[in-house]
Write a protein that holds these residues in place. Structure first.
Motif, short mmCIF file in Angstrom:
data_model
loop_
_atom_site.label_atom_id
_atom_site.label_comp_id
_atom_site.label_asym_id
_atom_site.label_seq_id
_atom_site.Cartn_x
_atom_site.Cartn_y
_atom_site.Cartn_z
N ALA A 27 28.48 -2.04 0.92
CA ALA A 27 27.29 -2.26 1.75
C ALA A 27 26.33 -3.20 1.22
CB ALA A 27 26.41 -0.79 1.60
N PRO A 28 25.83 -4.12 2.06
CA PRO A 28 24.89 -5.12 1.69
C PRO A 28 23.39 -4.58 0.86
CG PRO A 28 24.61 -4.69 3.86
CD PRO A 28 25.87 -3.93 3.62
N ARG A 29 23.06 -5.25 -0.01
CA ARG A 29 22.03 -4.94 -0.71
C ARG A 29 20.87 -5.07 -0.07
NH1 ARG A 29 20.43 -4.07 -6.11
NH2 ARG A 29 18.38 -4.61 -6.79
N GLY A 30 19.84 -4.09 0.29
CA GLY A 30 18.75 -4.26 1.17
C GLY A 30 17.50 -4.82 0.29
N GLU A 31 16.83 -5.32 1.00
CA GLU A 31 15.57 -5.89 0.32
C GLU A 31 14.61 -4.94 0.17
OE1 GLU A 31 13.92 -8.97 2.88
OE2 GLU A 31 15.79 -10.17 2.97
N ASP A 32 13.84 -5.10 -0.98
CA ASP A 32 12.86 -4.15 -1.54
C ASP A 32 11.59 -4.32 -0.36
OD1 ASP A 32 14.38 -3.26 -3.43
OD2 ASP A 32 13.47 -4.91 -4.91
N VAL A 33 11.16 -3.06 -0.03
CA VAL A 33 10.17 -2.85 1.01
C VAL A 33 9.00 -2.11 0.48
CG1 VAL A 33 9.42 -2.42 3.27
CG2 VAL A 33 11.65 -3.49 2.81
N ILE A 34 7.88 -2.24 0.40
CA ILE A 34 6.57 -1.64 0.28
C ILE A 34 6.18 -0.90 1.54
CG2 ILE A 34 4.42 -1.26 -0.77
CD1 ILE A 34 5.16 -3.51 -2.71
N HIS A 35 6.26 0.51 1.70
CA HIS A 35 5.78 0.99 3.00
C HIS A 35 4.31 1.43 2.67
CE1 HIS A 35 9.89 1.21 4.34
NE2 HIS A 35 10.04 1.71 3.05
N ASN A 36 3.41 1.34 3.55
CA ASN A 36 2.30 1.59 3.89
C ASN A 36 2.12 2.99 4.35
OD1 ASN A 36 -0.76 1.86 3.81
ND2 ASN A 36 -1.05 0.18 5.14
N ILE A 37 1.76 4.12 3.68
CA ILE A 37 1.57 5.37 4.36
C ILE A 37 0.39 5.84 4.46
CG2 ILE A 37 4.25 6.03 3.31
CD1 ILE A 37 2.57 7.55 1.12
N GLY A 38 -0.54 5.02 4.38
CA GLY A 38 -1.83 5.21 4.97
C GLY A 38 -3.01 5.64 3.75
N TYR A 39 -2.42 5.75 2.63
CA TYR A 39 -3.62 6.10 1.41
C TYR A 39 -4.75 4.87 1.42
CZ TYR A 39 -0.61 9.83 0.20
OH TYR A 39 0.11 11.06 0.10
N ARG A 40 -5.72 5.54 1.06
CA ARG A 40 -6.96 4.46 0.83
C ARG A 40 -7.81 4.96 -0.04
NH1 ARG A 40 -10.40 4.19 6.58
NH2 ARG A 40 -11.12 6.36 6.32
N GLY A 41 -8.56 4.19 -0.74
CA GLY A 41 -9.64 4.62 -1.53
C GLY A 41 -10.74 5.37 -0.96
N TYR A 42 -11.30 6.28 -1.76
CA TYR A 42 -12.54 7.16 -1.25
C TYR A 42 -13.82 6.14 -1.30
CZ TYR A 42 -16.00 10.61 -1.06
OH TYR A 42 -17.17 11.16 -0.69
N ASP A 43 -14.40 5.95 -0.29
CA ASP A 43 -15.69 5.21 -0.33
C ASP A 43 -16.73 5.93 0.25
OD1 ASP A 43 -14.59 5.65 2.43
OD2 ASP A 43 -14.63 3.70 3.03
N GLY A 44 -16.92 7.42 0.30
CA GLY A 44 -17.74 8.08 0.58
C GLY A 44 -18.71 8.35 -0.61
N PRO A 45 -19.82 9.22 -0.62
CA PRO A 45 -20.98 9.43 -1.38
C PRO A 45 -20.30 10.29 -2.71
CG PRO A 45 -21.18 11.04 0.14
CD PRO A 45 -19.89 9.94 0.94
#
Length: 319
Positions: A27-45
């Motif tokens: 099987a051909p070696r796939g390229e490394d991929v970073i998936h964005n699953i929606g996490y983000r930093g807390y910017d509340g009070p």
């Protein structure tokens, strides 16, 4: 016709599970991929230590009466609360029915006479407040938040003091309401109520410190319960007996000095001398002017000492 077997190329490999003679390409070696699953930093009070301290106080206060916990956890606190309030309701009913000119029992005297029930309540609540955190090693979770050890101690101390204050002040309020129903003097009853509330607050803070200091020593809840009951009841019974002996031997001065040796008699001396209550000492003995400062100093020492012991206990707890 003869058929010679075909010789296989040794460099050719037949994968397991595939038909003979059919080669599969890797099987051909796939390229490394970073998936964005929606996490983000807390910017509340950021609510900070004050909010965490108040939350811990409210949680501990509710837990003292089993609120927010299972139904089984509510049984004992509610039964004890009913036991401590029921005699007050009976006193009120008798006062109203007989048209008595005064209550047969003062506010402070009522609290002191129900010390065995109060001791059981402290023994049930104090280990639940601190011993379980030590046993299940949840203390580091508290300290991983924006909260310091002093915040933890203050929140637990204040929560148990508030729970105990509600426990001992509720029958005092019932007595006051009954006195007004019996049409006793409003000014006198209001003054007695104020003195009783002050005594209940002092009683709650002193006994909460003692209960927490004992319970924080061991993560075993059963050991904490037994130790608190022993500390609050055995010295009180022993000193009361010794005071009775001293009173019979015409040694009134010894009665006051002996009262320093147990939390219950200590509170009795303070309320009779400084809050206008009825003394429970033999013969109604009241503290002398020489004895009174020692009672105040011991109360202050108990408050400061139990708080210091709790701070020292939690310097290493959970580390």
């Amino acid at each position: 016709m003869s058929h010679e077997p075909q010789q296989q190329n040794p460099d050719q490999h037949t994968p397991v599970g595939t038909p003979s003679g059919i080669a599969t390409a890797p099987a051909p070696r796939g390229e490394d991929v970073i998936h964005n699953i929606g996490y983000r930093g807390y910017d509340g009070p950021r609510l900070g230590r004050g909010y965490a301290r108040r939350s811990l106080f409210a949680q501990s206060l509710r837990g003292a009466y089993g609120l927010g916990r299972s139904a089984k956890s509510k049984v004992l606190p509610m039964i004890l609360f009913a036991v401590v309030c029921l005699p007050a309701a009976i006193v009120v009913a008798v006062t109203v029915a007989t048209s008595a000119k005064e209550l047969p029992l003062g506010n402070s005297s009522y609290v002191l006479q129900l010390q065995p029930v109060i001791g059981i309540f402290i023994a049930a609540v104090a280990p639940q407040a601190v011993s379980l955190d030590l046993r299940y090693k949840t203390v580091p979770l508290y300290f991983s938040r924006p909260i310091e050890r002093v915040d933890y101690v203050l929140a637990k101390y204040a929560a148990l003091s508030a729970a105990l204050f509600v426990f001992v002040a509720s029958p005092v309020v019932i007595l006051y309401a009954g006195a007004l129903l019996a049409k006793l003097d409003f000014a006198d009853q209001t003054r007695d109520l104020a003195q009783g509330i002050v005594f209940c607050a002092l009683f709650a803070v002193v006994h909460a410190g003692i209960g927490l200091a004992i319970a924080a020593v061991t993560p075993r809840r059963g050991f904490g319960v037994a130790a608190i009951i022993a500390v609050l009841t055995i010295p009180y019974m022993l000193i009361t007996a010794l005071q009775a002996i001293a009173g019979e031997q015409d040694s009134p001065g010894a009665v006051g000095w002996l009262g320093l040796a147990s939390p219950g008699t200590l509170m009795d001396g303070v309320q009779a001398k400084f809050l206008g209550g009825e003394s429970g000492f033999p013969g109604g003995e009241v503290l002398t002017n020489a004895q009174a400062p020692f009672y105040l100093l011991l109360v202050a020492a108990l408050l400061a000492g139990t708080y210091a012991l709790l701070l020292r206990r939690y310097r290493k707890a959970g580390l």
